[in-house]
Design a protein around this motif. Structure first.
Motif, PDB file in Angstrom:
ATOM      1  N   GLN A 155       0.837  -1.202   0.000  1.00 38.55           N
ATOM      2  CA  GLN A 155       0.000   0.000   0.000  1.00 38.55           C
ATOM      3  C   GLN A 155       0.867   1.246   0.000  1.00 38.55           C
ATOM      4  OE1 GLN A 155      -3.107   0.055  -0.368  1.00 38.55           O
ATOM      5  NE2 GLN A 155      -4.001  -1.824   0.457  1.00 38.55           N
ATOM      6  N   PRO A 156       0.383   2.302  -0.666  1.00 38.37           N
ATOM      7  CA  PRO A 156       1.090   3.590  -0.544  1.00 38.37           C
ATOM      8  C   PRO A 156       0.886   4.168   0.860  1.00 38.37           C
ATOM      9  CG  PRO A 156      -0.538   3.620  -2.341  1.00 38.37           C
ATOM     10  CD  PRO A 156      -0.787   2.381  -1.541  1.00 38.37           C
ATOM     11  N   VAL A 157       1.826   5.032   1.234  1.00 37.58           N
ATOM     12  CA  VAL A 157       1.791   5.624   2.579  1.00 37.58           C
ATOM     13  C   VAL A 157       0.460   6.309   2.857  1.00 37.58           C
ATOM     14  CG1 VAL A 157       2.879   7.285   4.116  1.00 37.58           C
ATOM     15  CG2 VAL A 157       4.289   5.941   2.582  1.00 37.58           C
ATOM     16  N   GLY A 158      -0.037   7.015   1.880  1.00 39.38           N
ATOM     17  CA  GLY A 158      -1.282   7.766   2.060  1.00 39.38           C
ATOM     18  C   GLY A 158      -2.455   6.869   2.392  1.00 39.38           C
ATOM     19  N   VAL A 159      -2.527   5.746   1.688  1.00 40.26           N
ATOM     20  CA  VAL A 159      -3.634   4.800   1.917  1.00 40.26           C
ATOM     21  C   VAL A 159      -3.537   4.197   3.317  1.00 40.26           C
ATOM     22  CG1 VAL A 159      -4.613   2.590   1.183  1.00 40.26           C
ATOM     23  CG2 VAL A 159      -3.908   4.287  -0.522  1.00 40.26           C
ATOM     24  N   ILE A 160      -2.319   3.910   3.731  1.00 39.68           N
ATOM     25  CA  ILE A 160      -2.125   3.359   5.082  1.00 39.68           C
ATOM     26  C   ILE A 160      -2.714   4.313   6.111  1.00 39.68           C
ATOM     27  CG2 ILE A 160      -0.430   2.684   6.830  1.00 39.68           C
ATOM     28  CD1 ILE A 160       1.435   1.816   4.565  1.00 39.68           C
ATOM     29  N   GLY A 161      -2.399   5.594   5.960  1.00 40.30           N
ATOM     30  CA  GLY A 161      -2.899   6.597   6.894  1.00 40.30           C
ATOM     31  C   GLY A 161      -4.405   6.678   6.890  1.00 40.30           C
ATOM     32  N   GLU A 162      -4.994   6.646   5.691  1.00 38.53           N
ATOM     33  CA  GLU A 162      -6.456   6.725   5.566  1.00 38.53           C
ATOM     34  C   GLU A 162      -7.124   5.537   6.231  1.00 38.53           C
ATOM     35  OE1 GLU A 162      -6.437   8.551   1.103  1.00 38.53           O
ATOM     36  OE2 GLU A 162      -7.868   6.916   1.529  1.00 38.53           O
ATOM     37  N   ARG A 163      -6.671   4.347   5.857  1.00 37.55           N
ATOM     38  CA  ARG A 163      -7.326   3.128   6.343  1.00 37.55           C
ATOM     39  C   ARG A 163      -7.257   3.002   7.865  1.00 37.55           C
ATOM     40  NH1 ARG A 163      -7.021  -0.971   2.252  1.00 37.55           N
ATOM     41  NH2 ARG A 163      -7.960   0.028   0.420  1.00 37.55           N
ATOM     42  N   LEU A 164      -6.104   3.439   8.423  1.00 29.08           N
ATOM     43  CA  LEU A 164      -5.898   3.237   9.858  1.00 29.08           C
ATOM     44  C   LEU A 164      -6.135   4.507  10.667  1.00 29.08           C
ATOM     45  CD1 LEU A 164      -2.748   0.934   9.681  1.00 29.08           C
ATOM     46  CD2 LEU A 164      -5.144   0.299   9.819  1.00 29.08           C
TER      47      LEU A 164
ATOM     48  N   SER B  41       4.579   7.592   8.910  1.00 30.44           N
ATOM     49  CA  SER B  41       5.982   7.553   8.474  1.00 30.44           C
ATOM     50  C   SER B  41       6.912   7.106   9.590  1.00 30.44           C
ATOM     51  CB  SER B  41       6.411   8.931   7.967  1.00 30.44           C
ATOM     52  OG  SER B  41       5.662   9.259   6.822  1.00 30.44           O
ATOM     53  N   LYS B  42       6.629   7.596  10.789  1.00 33.52           N
ATOM     54  CA  LYS B  42       7.445   7.215  11.944  1.00 33.52           C
ATOM     55  C   LYS B  42       7.360   5.705  12.185  1.00 33.52           C
ATOM     56  CE  LYS B  42       5.967   7.398  16.161  1.00 33.52           C
ATOM     57  NZ  LYS B  42       5.458   7.801  17.502  1.00 33.52           N
ATOM     58  N   HIS B  43       6.159   5.178  12.163  1.00 37.59           N
ATOM     59  CA  HIS B  43       5.992   3.743  12.398  1.00 37.59           C
ATOM     60  C   HIS B  43       6.606   2.920  11.276  1.00 37.59           C
ATOM     61  CE1 HIS B  43       3.803   4.225  16.020  1.00 37.59           C
ATOM     62  NE2 HIS B  43       2.736   4.766  15.473  1.00 37.59           N
TER      63      HIS B  43
ATOM     64  N   LEU C 244       9.403  -0.101  11.410  1.00 33.94           N
ATOM     65  CA  LEU C 244       9.158  -1.409  10.794  1.00 33.94           C
ATOM     66  C   LEU C 244      10.206  -1.733   9.736  1.00 33.94           C
ATOM     67  CD1 LEU C 244       5.266  -1.205  10.461  1.00 33.94           C
ATOM     68  CD2 LEU C 244       6.559  -2.726  11.962  1.00 33.94           C
ATOM     69  N   ARG C 245      10.645  -0.709   9.037  1.00 32.31           N
ATOM     70  CA  ARG C 245      11.680  -0.916   8.017  1.00 32.31           C
ATOM     71  C   ARG C 245      13.004  -1.276   8.671  1.00 32.31           C
ATOM     72  NH1 ARG C 245      11.647   4.004   4.951  1.00 32.31           N
ATOM     73  NH2 ARG C 245      13.834   4.422   5.368  1.00 32.31           N
ATOM     74  N   ASP C 246      13.357  -0.567   9.750  1.00 28.25           N
ATOM     75  CA  ASP C 246      14.592  -0.850  10.476  1.00 28.25           C
ATOM     76  C   ASP C 246      14.591  -2.255  11.048  1.00 28.25           C
ATOM     77  OD1 ASP C 246      15.135   2.484  11.924  1.00 28.25           O
ATOM     78  OD2 ASP C 246      15.524   1.647   9.924  1.00 28.25           O
ATOM     79  N   ALA C 247      13.404  -2.732  11.383  1.00 30.12           N
ATOM     80  CA  ALA C 247      13.302  -4.083  11.949  1.00 30.12           C
ATOM     81  C   ALA C 247      13.222  -5.147  10.864  1.00 30.12           C
ATOM     82  CB  ALA C 247      12.079  -4.168  12.858  1.00 30.12           C
ATOM     83  N   GLY C 248      13.240  -4.710   9.613  1.00 31.40           N
ATOM     84  CA  GLY C 248      13.232  -5.672   8.515  1.00 31.40           C
ATOM     85  C   GLY C 248      11.877  -6.293   8.240  1.00 31.40           C
ATOM     86  N   LEU C 249      10.809  -5.640   8.722  1.00 35.20           N
ATOM     87  CA  LEU C 249       9.482  -6.215   8.533  1.00 35.20           C
ATOM     88  C   LEU C 249       8.807  -5.731   7.254  1.00 35.20           C
ATOM     89  CD1 LEU C 249       8.372  -6.037  12.224  1.00 35.20           C
ATOM     90  CD2 LEU C 249       8.309  -8.102  10.840  1.00 35.20           C
TER      91      LEU C 249
ATOM     92  N   TYR D 281       4.653   0.600   0.375  1.00 35.74           N
ATOM     93  CA  TYR D 281       5.269  -0.293   1.347  1.00 35.74           C
ATOM     94  C   TYR D 281       4.696  -1.697   1.231  1.00 35.74           C
ATOM     95  CZ  TYR D 281       7.932   3.268   3.735  1.00 35.74           C
ATOM     96  OH  TYR D 281       8.853   4.229   4.027  1.00 35.74           O
ATOM     97  N   ALA D 282       5.573  -2.678   1.395  1.00 36.61           N
ATOM     98  CA  ALA D 282       5.155  -4.084   1.344  1.00 36.61           C
ATOM     99  C   ALA D 282       5.766  -4.844   2.516  1.00 36.61           C
ATOM    100  CB  ALA D 282       5.597  -4.713   0.034  1.00 36.61           C
ATOM    101  N   LEU D 283       5.091  -5.891   2.895  1.00 34.94           N
ATOM    102  CA  LEU D 283       5.557  -6.760   3.979  1.00 34.94           C
ATOM    103  C   LEU D 283       6.693  -7.643   3.493  1.00 34.94           C
ATOM    104  CD1 LEU D 283       4.253  -6.947   6.761  1.00 34.94           C
ATOM    105  CD2 LEU D 283       3.029  -8.956   5.991  1.00 34.94           C
ATOM    106  N   ARG D 284       7.676  -7.893   4.355  1.00 38.06           N
ATOM    107  CA  ARG D 284       8.717  -8.867   4.042  1.00 38.06           C
ATOM    108  C   ARG D 284       8.360 -10.152   4.778  1.00 38.06           C
ATOM    109  NH1 ARG D 284      13.688  -8.108   5.899  1.00 38.06           N
ATOM    110  NH2 ARG D 284      14.610  -9.378   4.271  1.00 38.06           N
ATOM    111  N   PRO D 285       7.801 -11.120   4.127  1.00 45.39           N
ATOM    112  CA  PRO D 285       7.263 -12.305   4.804  1.00 45.39           C
ATOM    113  C   PRO D 285       8.293 -13.118   5.580  1.00 45.39           C
ATOM    114  CG  PRO D 285       7.104 -12.514   2.410  1.00 45.39           C
ATOM    115  CD  PRO D 285       7.576 -11.133   2.686  1.00 45.39           C
TER     116      PRO D 285
END
Lengths: 132, 166
Positions: free
Chosen positions: A25-34, A42-44, A48-53, A65-69
């Motif tokens: 999902q794009p960043v904007g959609v993430i914000g809207e949905r949640l 962006s902070k979160h 999540l990126r630093d943690a490799g998720l 952004y996409a999940l790293r399974p």
């Protein structure tokens, strides 16, 4: 692993990961949905990126952004390890208690799943192997 | 703090995260507390169930008295050894054993206190092992990760998420 779990142990970040599980999902959609403001998202996402998720998938004009399974699979394996160790140990104890009870009663122990090969007489002895 | 069982069935171990420095392991056994206590405190018995299948218990020493020490060494097929040791703090046979434990490579500075209770319940005995760590870092080291407190609901959702990701 510590980073992964800490990253997920925050309700908003967990919500982001749950959303992304259904697809990038794009960043904007993430914000809207949640219902989160962009800076918060962006902070979160950075945590999540630093943690490799999660990872960024570059698309024209957007940050998607996409999940790293693999990260989630690693975490599941870790979580299970501690419980599995205790499961195995206490299941072994339960089986052994049955043997003890059978010995006391002077009857053969009731059948149990695969008995562990254990030398009961010599401490630390290993099963002997025939040399060919 | 609400407990978060990680496993539902009685015949499996339940792990609960009680706080930043406490966890509790629970299991039911269809045997008496006396038999359980014997199986857990006599070396010739302990050797036969303690370690994982692939490891051999090459050392099993128990000096069962307040102030007495214990030591287990699990040996892998490749010869590598894993030593655990500690001291008995309280013994109330057959219902309670309080002891310290540490993994030898890490050292006694990071020992935790394990309180094992054996309580008679319908059909047998309830085994609970409440582990108290010196610090959250020690707990995390034992469990393998860091977690924030008060994350009950988060943890449930996490468990669901992980299950769905398989």
């Amino acid at each position: 692993m510590i980073q992964t779990f800490t990253a997920l142990a925050e309700p908003n970040r967990l919500a982001i990961v749950e959303l992304l599980r259904r697809g990038p999902q794009p960043v904007g959609v993430i914000g809207e949905r949640l219902h989160m403001y962009q800076p918060q998202v962006s902070k979160h996402l950075r945590v999540l990126r630093d943690a490799g998720l999660v990872q960024v998938e570059p698309r024209a004009q957007q940050r998607v952004y996409a999940l790293r399974p693999q990260a989630l699979r690693d975490l599941d394996v870790w979580l299970d390890r501690f419980r599995a160790m205790w499961d195995e140990r206490l299941a072994n104890l339960e089986r052994y208690l049955r043997e003890m009870e059978a010995e006391e009663a002077g009857v053969p122990a009731s059948p149990a799943p695969a008995v562990r090969p254990r030398n009961a007489t010599a401490p630390g002895a290993r099963t002997r192997r025939k040399e060919s | 703090m609400t407990a978060i069982p990680m496993s539902g069935a009685d015949a499996r171990a339940t792990i609960e995260l009680l706080s930043d420095t406490h966890i509790r392991i629970t299991r039911h056994f269809a045997a008496s507390a006396t038999l359980l206590f014997t199986a857990m405190t006599v070396p010739d018995h302990v050797r036969r169930w303690y370690g994982p299948r692939v490891l051999t218990m090459s050392v099993c020493e128990i000096d069962l008295r307040v102030g007495g020490r214990w030591r287990y060494v699990l040996t892998a097929p490749d010869g590598s050894e894993h030593g655990f040791a500690g001291e008995y703090l309280e013994i109330d046979a057959p219902h309670r054993i309080v002891s310290t434990e540490y993994y030898e490579p890490i050292g006694a500075d990071h020992a935790f206190v394990a309180t094992v209770r054996l309580e008679a319940v319908d059909g047998g005995t309830r085994f609970t092992n409440t582990i108290q760590y010196r610090s959250r870092a020690d707990r995390d080291g034992h469990l393998g990760a860091g977690m924030e407190s008060g994350m009950n609901e988060t943890f449930d959702r996490l468990a669901e998420l992980l299950a769905a990701s398989q």
